[in-house]
Enzyme design. Structure first.
Site, PDB file in Angstrom:
ATOM      1  CB  VAL A  11      -2.399   7.497  -4.517  1.00 28.92           C
ATOM      2  CG1 VAL A  11      -1.554   7.105  -5.729  1.00 28.92           C
ATOM      3  CG2 VAL A  11      -1.577   7.360  -3.245  1.00 28.92           C
ATOM      4  CG  ASP A  37      -1.974   1.076   1.163  1.00 30.46           C
ATOM      5  OD1 ASP A  37      -2.617   1.211   0.106  1.00 30.46           O
ATOM      6  OD2 ASP A  37      -2.148   1.801   2.157  1.00 30.46           O
ATOM      7  CG  MET A  50     -10.024   7.818   3.493  1.00 31.90           C
ATOM      8  SD  MET A  50     -11.404   7.771   2.316  1.00 31.90           S
ATOM      9  CE  MET A  50     -11.219   9.340   1.484  1.00 31.90           C
ATOM     10  NE  ARG A  51      -0.754   5.607   2.227  1.00 36.18           N
ATOM     11  CZ  ARG A  51      -0.803   4.900   3.348  1.00 36.18           C
ATOM     12  NH1 ARG A  51      -1.249   3.671   3.324  1.00 36.18           N
ATOM     13  NH2 ARG A  51      -0.416   5.434   4.490  1.00 36.18           N
ATOM     14  CB  ALA A  52      -6.952   4.101  -3.043  1.00 35.10           C
TER      15      ALA A  52
END
Length: 679
Positions: free
Chosen positions: A279, A193, A274-276
């Protein structure tokens, strides 16, 4: 210094080159993971990127690359005064798979710290990579303790080195780039991730492209400087485009329509956290800047999803990476298009538009693409039907493969004793990390100080050493290394009976489900796995020992059944595989898992042959377990007898479940242990 292969000379691999260039424009994208078979220019493209990166301004003499305008206030080489610095090329620092912890984070001189109170620190690779690129080739083979350190540095943007209360901190903000061959094993989800983007690469099957790869590679090998000179114009143009995109990036507008598409796409593919979303937003913005636009369009969002989501949507280790592009298009259409591009923006399909980098050349150093597809198996000779229960044929010839039942959580099977293998989560072992169990004199560099033992060793000599103050007089001979106990990964070798007696569809489905569950357990415990099957007249190594549990699951899914039961052949093949693996990696202890109903047929005296083969494993002390697949109201107990000859234990399919009435953890008996069944 050798001349690097030009980035613009890489043939094909558009997604790979685009992902690297986006990170060159905006390091905030978060790096890239390159997955693919060997010989596909993964390493060549990454190393060639360094020549395209803009120079960085650093404080003169600072080993940690502090920026002159905003130096790190706690830099070990500081404090620094703000002012003009010097420029140097951006670094691409390579982390070897076998690097030590001290090589990665740096080393602290414990002797001087205790005796003089001086923080003498030698920086590691994380310090070298600050404000640059940290490249890890074969990142999936990186040891767990190094992965933990990388995760900490990537999350905090700094590296901490601590030795018994003495600590040093320095900035470690880097672009993480990794390459891997999925056949050799997968990455831990936490590290996976941390990569902003991922791309899949494969060698082209087009003869013309392959010819061009070879032609350019040979030209580079003959005269690297002359070859690089021919591509200097293209390199300069691409470098200028990176600089222009960086300058345009702050002006790019991410409208509400594009943000809705990003959020809807991440929700539709059920990615965690929420990183996706973040990014994807950064990637779409960078794509617009790369195309020379100041507005993010729907095509940018789509391309960002294809790069940022495939490695985040996997729900378990056996799900294939990738996105359903039809589902992606439906989601983007449902939530509306991106903002309209202004009329004065460049044509997206013109020289400065589009997400793709300019077409270049070959894939650099490689031994030639390797076709990893399996050759079709030769049809076996017809065999006599094997007698099953009730006198009916149990299976003759080959039967079609059946799907595995749903996997379940299994009991933890561990190897007895104390090993010294690679860090993992299965059996007890002496490791660099874990609970402290004692101390010893250091062998080589001191890494984990046992403070109490060191003080105890130094205390009797204080008067003789002329101690006069409060400080303890410590010599190198007094230092003691802490010994620690943790867990190791093992080699779990599966020997699966695929004969006619196992071929009933419902029964084989349950067997495959059990092996799949054990494979999932091996993945979580960081084991190597191997798969041997036996049926007909012989045994086959379906998968040599590897860290790729995915590959084992694929082989299992397509496993054919039928024919006689050459039990001795399966055990002898396992003995050969383990003998070779002991020479390759003596520290990794094996666990033999035999999945069978215990029957042995075919050839003269098959039962005696199977017994002798089992005793070979017992004589070498191989830890083993037999998964008893016998079913029906009448049980012959053959699998239990086999476990006794192996010196291991037998467990039924029902008892293998962690939620059965049996205990949760069982040590597999070695050759000295008596046979026992889990109750």
């Amino acid at each position: 210094m050798s001349t690097p292969y030009p980035f613009t000379a890489v043939v094909g691999q558009d997604d790979l080159r685009l992902a690297l260039l986006l990170n060159a424009v905006s390091p905030a994208v978060g790096g890239v993971l390159v997955r693919g078979e060997k010989g596909t220019a993964k390493s060549t493209a990454v190393r060639a990127l360094s020549a395209l990166l803009p120079e960085v301004d650093v404080v003169v003499g600072c080993r940690f690359s502090c920026a002159p305008g905003s130096p790190d206030p706690v830099c070990p080489d500081g404090p620094h005064e703000t002012g003009p610095g010097s420029s140097r090329p951006a670094r691409v620092v390579e982390l070897p798979v076998g690097a030590s912890e001290d090589r990665l984070v740096g080393a602290l001189d414990i002797e001087r710290a205790l005796a003089e109170g001086v923080k003498a620190f030698e920086p590691g690779l994380l310090a070298d990579a600050n404000r640059g690129v940290l490249y890890v080739d074969e990142v999936n083979l990186l040891h767990d303790h190094l992965v933990d350190l990388l995760l900490d540095a990537a999350a905090m943007g700094s590296s901490y080195v601590e030795r018994e209360g003495v600590s040093v901190r320095h900035a470690a903000r880097f672009l993480l780039v990794g390459t891997m061959n999925p056949e050799e094993g997968e990455l831990r989800p936490q590290l996976l991730d941390r990569f902003g983007l991922t791309v899949e690469v494969a060698a082209s099957r087009e003869p013309d492209l392959r010819v061009e790869v070879v032609r350019r590679r040979l030209a580079y090998d003959d005269d690297p400087a002359a070859f690089a000179a021919r591509w200097a114009g293209e390199e300069d143009a691409l470098r200028a485009r990176i600089v222009a995109a960086r300058a345009l990036l702050p002006e790019v507008r991410l409208g509400d329509a594009a943000l809705r598409q990003i959020a809807a796409t991440c929700a539709a593919f059920e990615v965690d956290g929420m990183r996706a979303d973040i990014v994807m937003a950064r990637t779409a913005t960078t794509l617009a800047a790369w195309a020379g636009r100041t507005v993010v369009l729907a095509e940018d969002v789509r391309q960002a999803a294809l790069l940022a989501l495939p490695h985040r949507r996997r729900r378990n280790p056996f799900d294939a990476p990738g996105l359903d592009e039809e589902k992606l298009d439906d989601t983007l259409e449902e939530f509306g298009g991106g903002d309209d591009a202004p009329e004065d923006d460049p044509d997206p399909d013109g020289p400065g538009g589009g997400g793709r980098p300019p077409q270049g050349g070959p894939e650099g150093p490689q031994d030639g693409p390797v076709d990893t597809a399996e050759a079709p198996a030769r049809p076996e000779e017809p065999e006599e039907p094997e007698e099953g229960q009730g006198g009916r044929p149990a299976g003759s010839g080959e039967q079609s493969a059946v799907r595995a039942a749903e996997p379940f959580r299994t009991k933890m099977l561990s190897v007895p004793g104390l090993g010294e293998g690679a860090a993992g989560r299965r059996s007890r072992a002496r490791t660099d990390h874990g609970r402290t169990t004692g101390s010893r004199r250091p062998q080589g560099a001191l890494t984990k100080l046992h403070l109490a033992a060191t003080v105890q060793a130094a205390a009797p000599h204080q008067r003789a050493r002329g101690r006069s103050g409060r400080g303890l007089v410590v010599r190198r001979d007094d230092l003691r290394q802490a010994t620690r106990e943790g867990r190791e990964g093992n080699l779990v070798l599966f020997v699966v009976d695929a004969s006619g007696s196992m071929a009933a569809r419902q029964r084989m489905s349950a067997v495959k489900g059990a092996v799949l569950s054990l494979l999932l357990d091996a993945y979580q415990r960081r084991d190597k796995v191997g798969l041997i099957t036996f049926r007909g007249k012989d045994a086959t190594v379906a998968l040599p020992p590897t860290s790729s549990v995915d590959a084992a699951a694929v082989r299992l899914e397509t496993l054919p059944t039928g024919g006689r039961t050459p039990l001795s052949a399966g055990l002898l093949k396992a003995h050969d595989v383990l003998r070779v693996e002991r020479m390759r990696d003596p520290a990794r202890r094996p666990l033999l898992v035999v999945v069978t109903d215990g029957r042995a047929t075919g050839g003269p005296d098959p039962v005696a042959l199977g017994t002798r083969a089992a005793r070979l494993h017992a004589a070498e002390g191989t830890a083993s377990v037999v998964v008893d697949c016998e079913s029906g109201p009448v049980r012959l107990g053959l699998a239990g007898a086999l476990a006794g000859e192996l010196g291991g234990m037998a467990v039924t399919l029902d008892e293998l479940r962690a939620d059965s009435i049996a205990g949760l953890v069982r040590d597999v008996q070695g050759a000295s242990g008596a046979h026992r069944r889990v109750a």
